[in-house]
Design a protein around this motif. Structure first.
Motif, short mmCIF file in Angstrom:
data_model
loop_
_atom_site.label_atom_id
_atom_site.label_comp_id
_atom_site.label_asym_id
_atom_site.label_seq_id
_atom_site.Cartn_x
_atom_site.Cartn_y
_atom_site.Cartn_z
N GLU A 1 0.84 -1.21 0.00
CA GLU A 1 0.00 0.00 0.00
C GLU A 1 0.87 1.26 0.00
O GLU A 1 0.59 2.23 -0.72
CB GLU A 1 -0.91 -0.01 1.22
N ARG A 2 1.93 1.25 0.79
CA ARG A 2 2.79 2.43 0.87
C ARG A 2 3.53 2.69 -0.44
O ARG A 2 3.94 3.82 -0.71
CB ARG A 2 3.79 2.29 2.02
N ARG A 3 3.72 1.67 -1.22
CA ARG A 3 4.44 1.83 -2.48
C ARG A 3 3.51 2.07 -3.67
O ARG A 3 3.88 2.77 -4.60
CB ARG A 3 5.31 0.59 -2.72
N LEU A 4 2.32 1.51 -3.62
CA LEU A 4 1.37 1.75 -4.69
C LEU A 4 0.67 3.10 -4.55
O LEU A 4 0.35 3.76 -5.54
CB LEU A 4 0.32 0.63 -4.71
N HIS A 5 0.43 3.51 -3.29
CA HIS A 5 -0.34 4.74 -3.07
C HIS A 5 0.38 5.72 -2.14
O HIS A 5 -0.24 6.61 -1.58
CB HIS A 5 -1.72 4.39 -2.49
N GLY A 6 1.67 5.51 -1.97
CA GLY A 6 2.46 6.43 -1.16
C GLY A 6 3.66 6.91 -1.95
O GLY A 6 3.67 6.90 -3.18
N ASN A 7 4.70 7.27 -1.24
CA ASN A 7 5.88 7.81 -1.92
C ASN A 7 7.14 7.00 -1.62
O ASN A 7 8.25 7.52 -1.71
CB ASN A 7 6.10 9.27 -1.49
N GLU A 8 6.98 5.72 -1.27
CA GLU A 8 8.13 4.90 -0.90
C GLU A 8 8.58 3.97 -2.02
O GLU A 8 9.55 3.24 -1.88
CB GLU A 8 7.81 4.07 0.35
N GLY A 9 7.85 3.93 -3.12
CA GLY A 9 8.16 2.97 -4.17
C GLY A 9 9.39 3.34 -4.98
O GLY A 9 9.60 4.50 -5.34
N ARG A 10 10.22 2.33 -5.27
CA ARG A 10 11.39 2.51 -6.13
C ARG A 10 11.19 1.84 -7.48
O ARG A 10 11.97 2.10 -8.41
CB ARG A 10 12.64 1.94 -5.46
N TRP A 11 10.22 0.94 -7.56
CA TRP A 11 9.93 0.25 -8.81
C TRP A 11 8.66 0.82 -9.42
O TRP A 11 8.02 1.69 -8.85
CB TRP A 11 9.79 -1.25 -8.57
N SER A 12 8.29 0.30 -10.56
CA SER A 12 7.08 0.78 -11.23
C SER A 12 5.84 0.26 -10.52
O SER A 12 5.88 -0.77 -9.83
CB SER A 12 7.08 0.31 -12.69
N ASN A 13 4.71 0.95 -10.72
CA ASN A 13 3.45 0.50 -10.13
C ASN A 13 3.06 -0.88 -10.65
O ASN A 13 2.43 -1.66 -9.92
CB ASN A 13 2.35 1.51 -10.43
N THR A 14 3.38 -1.17 -11.90
CA THR A 14 3.07 -2.48 -12.46
C THR A 14 3.75 -3.60 -11.67
O THR A 14 3.15 -4.63 -11.38
CB THR A 14 3.51 -2.55 -13.94
N THR A 15 5.02 -3.36 -11.30
CA THR A 15 5.75 -4.37 -10.51
C THR A 15 5.08 -4.60 -9.17
O THR A 15 4.90 -5.75 -8.73
CB THR A 15 7.20 -3.91 -10.30
N TYR A 16 4.68 -3.52 -8.50
CA TYR A 16 4.05 -3.67 -7.19
C TYR A 16 2.66 -4.31 -7.31
O TYR A 16 2.25 -5.07 -6.42
CB TYR A 16 3.94 -2.31 -6.50
N ARG A 17 1.96 -4.03 -8.40
CA ARG A 17 0.65 -4.67 -8.60
C ARG A 17 0.82 -6.17 -8.79
O ARG A 17 0.03 -6.97 -8.25
CB ARG A 17 -0.07 -4.05 -9.80
N ILE A 18 1.82 -6.56 -9.57
CA ILE A 18 2.07 -8.00 -9.77
C ILE A 18 2.44 -8.65 -8.45
O ILE A 18 1.98 -9.75 -8.13
CB ILE A 18 3.17 -8.20 -10.83
N LEU A 19 3.29 -7.97 -7.66
CA LEU A 19 3.64 -8.50 -6.33
C LEU A 19 2.39 -8.65 -5.46
O LEU A 19 2.24 -9.63 -4.72
CB LEU A 19 4.64 -7.58 -5.64
N GLY A 20 1.48 -7.69 -5.56
CA GLY A 20 0.24 -7.77 -4.80
C GLY A 20 -0.61 -8.94 -5.24
O GLY A 20 -1.17 -9.66 -4.40
N HIS A 21 -0.72 -9.15 -6.56
CA HIS A 21 -1.50 -10.28 -7.07
C HIS A 21 -0.90 -11.60 -6.60
O HIS A 21 -1.62 -12.52 -6.19
CB HIS A 21 -1.55 -10.25 -8.60
N LEU A 22 0.43 -11.70 -6.68
CA LEU A 22 1.11 -12.94 -6.26
C LEU A 22 0.92 -13.18 -4.77
O LEU A 22 0.67 -14.32 -4.34
CB LEU A 22 2.60 -12.86 -6.59
N THR A 23 1.03 -12.12 -3.97
CA THR A 23 0.84 -12.26 -2.52
C THR A 23 -0.56 -12.75 -2.20
O THR A 23 -0.75 -13.68 -1.39
CB THR A 23 1.09 -10.91 -1.82
N THR A 24 -1.56 -12.16 -2.84
CA THR A 24 -2.94 -12.58 -2.62
C THR A 24 -3.14 -14.02 -3.05
O THR A 24 -3.76 -14.83 -2.35
CB THR A 24 -3.91 -11.67 -3.40
N GLY A 25 -2.61 -14.38 -4.23
CA GLY A 25 -2.79 -15.73 -4.74
C GLY A 25 -2.12 -16.79 -3.89
O GLY A 25 -2.69 -17.85 -3.63
#
Length: 514
Positions: free
Chosen positions: A366-390
């Motif tokens: 959440e802090r990386r998709l909707h905050g200012n802590e992300g160093r990678w692209s939003n696409t990368t964090y979304r994929i990580l989120g999908h994998l974590t959920t799955g």
């Protein structure tokens, strides 16, 4: 503690959580069914559901016939048997022997009805064995699997320690739960509350899990450093040198009278039997009985296998404080030192720990998709989120579905465990693929958990329809462990449906949709 050090600890806590959170979640969750291995073992095979008569038949003739027919001329290395109890109302014997000419080893597994001595057809290891062994070693035989699980325990222990050190207002945080605020704050408060209240359990389960897993590495290392690589010397140092066979053959004593004598002496009916040095004058019968209320799994009532004379009654495998400590680790980890309600408490605490791990991962994303802590692209964090959920919801789904897979699958006994494993990973991969295609973690989580709930609620139906036994027999009072599994499935399924109903369908900020 200064601010820089606190910040480093926080980053270490986050790094371990996101790098190994998936593995920790899987090991912790798979430990829940592992707590109830014996209850599930009786549920999965209708042939095990036997109503015990007052006195089981003598096991000795059955064992002697087995040795005569299938192990004659071989050196008996070990004999172990489950003795009939309400939990497992049958004889289950495992015999290991070596051919002295070829050096080949054989292992025989046989079951008998204790009422009439009739053999029980071998069904093969089922889902209970898979779920338990997956928790213990990821189903990787040998040292590697156990060591990997032990490392997961180390990661969890480090996460617990760093989490405690970064919380400077623990008392206030234990009672702060802002459910009317943003989704991020709800996750944060839930993570802290469950983490702090469940802290003793998390620390204990992490330490004991690490110890049990890494023991396969520590023993060889100790043998190398202290005993010049001699592993047997460790056992000799702890419990004394082993008893040597005399070479004088002797007839073996009947088991039942000695089991009754052991029950009178210890106040409980022994549940297991280990036979040492079969056929030799120095043979020992080791009757194992549960010790509830003490941090020990089994006590040992030892008698001579040839004369039946009493030898000793001990609480641990060997003397001294070292054996007492080692013997306490397994019952502490698997809650075998208490009754069924202690296991239920462990299961509830494990669910809470799973929620802590899941919310920690979600906050990081959440802090990386909707905050200012992300160093990678939003696409990368979304994929990580999908994998974590799955991964996290998928292991719940596949564990619930395995009850039904084991019921309907029809394969040879020796291949049963393999196909259970294929089914396990197939369902898990499908769940992960579904979350990637769904592209909405909130909805995917709700839907996979709802499917898991349906599988749980349907456990009694699968039992009654596919197990091939009349309902009056399935739910007989003597089979409390069988219908107890069914009842647990209904209760857990209903609770999961309620939880699923309250989960959001999309990301929320405060009380408004984002």
């Amino acid at each position: 503690m200064n601010r820089d050090r606190l910040k480093r600890l926080y980053h270490l806590h986050s790094l371990i959580g996101i790098a190994f959170g998936w593995m920790v979640f899987v090991v912790v969750f798979s430990g829940i069914p592992a707590l109830f291995y014996e209850e599930m073992k009786t549920w999965e095979d209708p042939a095990n559901r036997i109503v015990l008569q007052q006195e089981p038949i003598e096991l000795l003739p059955l064992l002697e016939n087995l040795i005569e027919e299938e192990a004659k001329g071989k050196e008996i290395e070990s004999i172990f048997s489950l003795l009939p109890t309400a939990m497992h109302p049958f004889y289950e014997l495992r015999l290991r022997a070596e051919d002295p000419q070829t050096g080949d080893h054989i292992e025989l597994v046989r079951k008998w009805n204790p009422n009439d001595g009739m053999p029980i057809a071998e069904r093969g290891e089922g889902f209970s064995t898979w779920l338990t062994d997956f928790h213990r070693n990821f189903m990787i035989e040998g040292t590697v699997g156990r060591a990997l699980v032990g490392l997961v325990g180390v990661f969890l222990l480090i996460s617990v320690v760093t989490g405690v050190l970064t919380h400077r207002k623990m008392i206030a945080e234990m009672f702060t739960w802002r459910l009317d605020r943003s989704v991020r704050l709800k996750w944060q408060d839930t993570h802290k509350i469950l983490g702090l209240w469940g802290l003793p359990y998390a620390a204990m389960i992490a330490f004991t899990g690490a110890f049990l897993g890494l023991l396969v590495i520590m023993l060889p290392a100790t043998a190398l450093l202290v005993f010049n690589g001699d592993r047997e010397a460790i056992g000799d140092a702890l419990s004394g040198p082993p008893v040597v066979e005399t070479g004088v053959m002797s007839e073996m004593h009947l088991f039942n009278p000695l089991r009754e004598r052991a029950a009178e002496a210890v106040g409980r009916m022994p549940e297991r039997l280990t036979i040492q040095r079969w056929g030799d004058e120095s043979a020992h019968y080791v009757f194992l009985y549960k010790i509830e209320g003490h941090l020990l799994r089994y006590g040992s009532y030892v008698v001579s296998g040839s004369s039946g004379d009493f030898i000793e009654n001990r609480l641990t495998q060997g003397p001294g404080a070292a054996w007492r400590v080692v013997s306490s680790i397994t019952p502490l980890h698997y809650a075998t030192y208490g009754g069924i309600w202690l296991k239920v408490l462990y299961a509830v605490l494990a669910v809470g720990l799973c929620v802590v791990i899941a919310t920690g991962s979600m906050m990081w994303l959440e802090r990386r998709l909707h905050g200012n802590e992300g160093r990678w692209s939003n696409t990368t964090y979304r994929i990580l989120g999908h994998l974590t959920t799955g991964i996290m919801t998928g292991v719940i789904l596949t564990s619930a579905a395995l009850f039904h897979v084991d019921t309907v699958i029809s394969v040879d006994p020796e291949n049963r465990l393999f196909w259970i494993g294929v089914s396990y990973f197939s369902i898990w991969i499908l769940a992960i693929g579904y979350t990637l295609l769904r592209r909405n973690d909130y909805r995917a989580c709700r839907e996979i958990l709802a499917a898991s709930a349906l599988f749980l609620v349907a456990i009694p139906l699968s039992n009654a329809v596919f197990k091939g036994a009349a309902v009056s027999h399935v739910y007989a009072p003597e089979h409390a462990f069988v219908w107890g599994v069914d009842l647990a499935g209904i209760v857990l399924g209903i609770l999961m449906i309620v939880v699923t109903f309250y989960l959001p369908r999309k990301r929320m900020v405060g009380m408004k949709s984002a």
